[in-house]
Motif scaffolding. Structure first.
Motif, short mmCIF file in Angstrom:
data_model
loop_
_atom_site.label_atom_id
_atom_site.label_comp_id
_atom_site.label_asym_id
_atom_site.label_seq_id
_atom_site.Cartn_x
_atom_site.Cartn_y
_atom_site.Cartn_z
N ILE A 1 0.86 -1.18 0.00
CA ILE A 1 0.00 0.00 0.00
C ILE A 1 0.90 1.23 0.00
CG2 ILE A 1 -1.93 1.21 1.07
CD1 ILE A 1 -2.87 -1.35 2.25
N GLY B 1 2.52 4.79 0.14
CA GLY B 1 2.18 6.03 0.85
C GLY B 1 1.59 5.83 2.23
N VAL B 2 1.31 4.58 2.61
CA VAL B 2 0.78 4.31 3.95
C VAL B 2 1.89 3.63 4.75
CG1 VAL B 2 -0.97 3.08 5.29
CG2 VAL B 2 -1.58 4.09 3.08
N SER B 3 2.34 4.29 5.79
CA SER B 3 3.46 3.73 6.56
C SER B 3 3.00 2.53 7.38
CB SER B 3 4.05 4.80 7.48
OG SER B 3 3.13 5.12 8.49
N PHE C 1 -0.61 2.19 9.22
CA PHE C 1 -1.47 1.05 8.93
C PHE C 1 -1.86 0.32 10.21
CE2 PHE C 1 -2.27 -3.39 7.72
CZ PHE C 1 -3.28 -3.19 6.80
N THR D 1 -4.25 2.29 12.34
CA THR D 1 -5.61 2.24 11.82
C THR D 1 -6.25 0.89 12.15
OG1 THR D 1 -4.88 3.63 9.99
CG2 THR D 1 -7.02 2.57 9.75
N ALA D 2 -5.50 -0.18 11.96
CA ALA D 2 -6.04 -1.52 12.23
C ALA D 2 -6.44 -1.66 13.70
CB ALA D 2 -5.00 -2.58 11.86
N GLU E 1 -9.52 0.68 14.47
CA GLU E 1 -10.76 0.19 13.86
C GLU E 1 -11.29 -1.01 14.66
OE1 GLU E 1 -12.65 1.40 10.93
OE2 GLU E 1 -11.51 3.05 11.80
N LEU F 1 3.94 0.56 3.48
CA LEU F 1 3.62 -0.84 3.77
C LEU F 1 4.01 -1.77 2.62
CD1 LEU F 1 2.06 -2.40 6.11
CD2 LEU F 1 0.20 -2.51 4.46
N GLN G 1 2.65 -7.23 12.84
CA GLN G 1 1.23 -6.88 12.93
C GLN G 1 0.48 -7.84 13.85
OE1 GLN G 1 -0.74 -5.96 9.18
NE2 GLN G 1 1.25 -5.57 8.27
#
Lengths: 249, 482
Positions: free
Chosen positions: A90, A92-94, A98, A101-102, A105, A142, A158
């Protein structure tokens, strides 16, 4: 923890899983082995809820609850984690953004507030030390330009951050050199506890030298055809899969 | 004013996607529809303009009458009926304000709903806001602080009264009245806009910001902005737009002129969120904008834009790199969803020696929309050692949208170095499943992927704007993947 009964699944009308049974209890490590095309990765995707696969029969229970109708993110919120064989990029999404956000959420789904930044920072620090991850790595996009080893280590990072109940490692050993394999396996071992369970999907015995399974299952043509302890993996390594196929005839 | 029927009300309640879709019920003073010399004169008179201004408008009108609406852009729409538009609309109450207490409470309420708390902005963001409401500026803040530095920031209508020498000297020098159809129209009928002058060597201490709204049904909005940065000065200018929900097409034809004198720098950032039309492609704003900046020696102009709104966008913020060592930059994110069409890009005209330009364009298309990048890099014969770098990336969602890239490169000098890179990618099922598996739902996953894709441009925006822009990207793409 996980109870799968008579699971049947197909993709584009082609049956892949043909009545699969497995039960995994908390604190256990299960290995699923089998030749190419046996349905190993399909099983991982179906448990995680990938929509391309249609479940045509049977059920999947997680902690006594049927999860087969849940969306993938809901399964994740219930503690299912899949370490991908081919993690996606992905741009541009570090890594940090990421995982933040996970986590948030998942917390939101449980009615919790966002994790305070300082707690998040502390957790990232701990887990990246555990997995010998360089701080600079966390700022990169990512999986973009990651080596095979970095991708897999990122998956386990992760997993460490999300603290799942059930972790499925899909061919986590593929594309890893021996040092990376050791780091990843050590990471998984450190994350193991009596409250969670791990399913290791692999072709080869070598990962199982590091992550020692309580049970080894052989998957062939969409079914578990043989179950044993860690020694079964050694036997498969020595003899290949053909003797199992012959046994079935 | 047309009636507001039961059906229209229902329609509005149904389509809640557009967060800022509401009217403000302020009495307006609107001209009858139609355009001719008398109307142009009347607008000028209404605004108490000096004779030279009236003549300037009339000349533009005469040019416009001879011109044809351009058709080369990759957009398709029903052309506006220019004689069915009312060319002037101003809130009737037009007080001269010294403090916020004097502002119409209903207007203040509108600002609150838009999330613009002027007070808060004053205190927290250090932003002076000149709000253009239906073409006439009704509130100007921070004038005093700016005044102490000799900075002029006011509605252009006031600037015509108070600083006629400056306006007269620079208006139309970068975008001449005859430049193009919409620029000519704007020159003839522009209602208001902003004027900004930064004196020699002054660094403007705060971001200057203007919020625009189209409010009165059926009135096109013709904004005119003129920013002059004198030698060695610096200014960062923010322009943000939201528009109320409308069922008929609205025309918006703005002109922005920037002048950066020797060693000056202008940063001009836009977040554009005009009503894009509903899911069936009905309604929405037509946005035909001419934006251009002129750079003298060692000057620099940066355009940054986030375009999420409008049914049709036609917009090419450009730089004329006249001076030696001058620098032009264009950073753009254009999002189209449903039936939106955007044809946007830039022109970098290299005239001076050692001039440099950078173009980063990010196009995101979803639904049945069409998104085109159109850019010209022109190196003239005397522009020794000119350099350009262009990067145009497109991101597609679904199978029914389109992304197009039209790069034009013209070079008349062998020493030029020009690089062009372009990529097209699609948000894949695999990316979405990966995010889903980590507990991130599809809507949020798209927002994450899009923000990542747009990061290089978002990073160019001033902080408070970047946050707003990220939210806008999310809102704009809601429901774009089923």
């Amino acid at each position: 923890m996980l109870k799968i009964e008579n699971l049947q699944a197909e993709i584009d009308g082609k049956a892949i899983l043909k009545g699969l049974n497995i039960e995994v209890k908390a604190g256990e490590v299960h290995a699923i082995m089998g030749p190419n095309g046996a349905g190993k990765s399909t099983l991982a995707s179906v448990i995680a809820g990938k929509e391309e696969y249609e479940v045509t029969g049977g059920n999947i229970e997680l902690n006594g609850e049927d999860i087969s109708e849940l969306a993938p993110e809901e399964r994740a919120h219930n503690g299912v984690f899949l370490s991908f064989q081919y993690p996606v990029e992905i741009p541009g999404v570090s890594v940090t953004n990421f995982i933040k956000t996970a986590i948030n959420e998942t917390r939101k789904a449980k009615g919790l507030e966002d994790m305070p930044a300082k707690d998040m920072l502390k957790m990232i620090r701990e887990k990246s030390e555990l997995l010998e991850i360089d701080r600079k790595f966390l700022g990169r996009s990512l999986n973009e330009g990651f080596s095979g080893g970095e991708k897999k280590r990122n998956e386990i990072f992760q997993m460490a951050m999300l603290e799942p109940k059930l972790a499925i490692l899909d061919e986590t050993d593929s594309g890893l050199d021996i040092d990376a394999l050791r780091i990843v396996a050590n990471g998984v071992n450190k994350l193991k506890s009596k409250d969670n369970a791990v399913i290791v999907i692999t072709h080869y015995q070598r990962l199982l030298d590091y992550i020692v399974p309580d049970f080894v299952h052989v998957l062939h043509d969409g079914k578990i055809v043989k179950t044993g302890d860690a020694s079964l993996a050694l036997e498969l390594e020595a003899k290949g899969y053909d003797w199992i196929k012959q046994e079935l005839v | 004013m047309s009636k507001y029927t039961e059906e229209q009300l229902e329609e509005e309640l149904k389509t809640q996607e557009y967060k800022y879709g509401f009217y403000t019920d302020i009495e307006s003073d609107t001209f009858p529809v139609g355009l001719n010399e008398d109307v142009v004169r009347a607008i000028s008179k209404k605004k108490n303009e000096p004779e030279w201004m009236t003549e300037w408008r009339l000349e533009a009108f005469r040019v416009w009458e001879q011109m044809e609406e351009p058709e080369w852009a990759n957009v398709h729409y029903e052309k506006p009926k220019f004689q069915d538009i009312a060319y002037y609309s101003a809130p009737k109450q037009k007080p001269k304000l010294n403090s916020l207490d004097e502002v119409d409470p209903e207007l203040l309420d509108t600002f609150k709903r838009l999330g613009i708390s002027i007070d808060e902005q004053k205190k927290l963001a250090n932003v002076a806001v000149d709000i253009v409401m239906d073409s006439v500026s009704v509130a100007t803040t921070f004038k005093k602080t700016l005044g102490e530095k000799g900075i002029i920031f006011m509605p252009i209508s006031e600037a015509i009264q108070e600083h006629p020498e400056l306006v007269k000297k620079y208006l139309g020098t970068v975008v001449p009245t005859s430049d193009n159809f919409y620029a000519a129209l704007n020159s003839a009928v522009f209602s208001d806009g902003s004027f900004c002058y930064i004196p020699k060597g002054v660094k403007c201490p705060m971001e200057l910001s203007t919020y625009f709204r189209i409010n009165e049904g059926g009135t096109g909005q013709f904004e005119r902005t003129l920013v002059v940065a004198d030698k060695g000065s610096y200014v960062s200018y923010l322009e943000g737009c939201t528009a109320p929900m409308r069922d008929e097409n609205q025309l918006h034809a703005a002109v922005v002129e920037l002048i950066a004198m020797d060693d000056a720098e202008i940063k001009y950032s836009t977040v554009q969120n005009w009503y894009p039309g509903n899911k069936e492609g009905k309604g929405g704003v037509y946005n035909f904008v001419t934006k251009r900046g002129l750079c003298e020696n060692n000057a620099k102009i940066s355009w940054t834009q986030v375009e999420t709104g409008s049914a049709v966008t036609w917009k090419y913020p450009s730089c004329i790199l006249k001076g030696n060592n001058s620098v032009g930059e264009f950073y753009s994110i254009a999002v189209t969803n449903n039936f939106q069409q955007a044809d946007t890009g830039t022109k970098m005209i290299h005239l001076g020696k050692n001039t440099k330009s950078t173009i980063i364009s990010k196009g995101i298309s979803a639904g049945k929309s069409q998104n085109s990048y159109r850019g010209l890099v022109q190196i003239n014969s005397r522009a020794e050692n000119a350099r350009n770098f262009s990067q145009c990336d497109s991101l597609l969602m679904g199978n029914e949208c389109g992304a197009h890239t039209f790069p034009y490169i013209e070079t008349k000098n062998k020493s030029a170095q020009i690089e062009h890179e372009a990529t097209t990618s699609k948000i894949g099922e695999d990316q979405l499943f990966y995010c889903n598996q980590r507990g991130i739902d599809t809507e949020k996953a798209i927002a994450l992927i899009v923000n990542g894709f747009s990061k290089e441009v978002l990073n160019k925006l001033p902080m408070e704007f970047a946050v707003e822009a990220q939210k806008l990207l999310e809102i704009s793409l809601e429901g774009s993947v089923g």
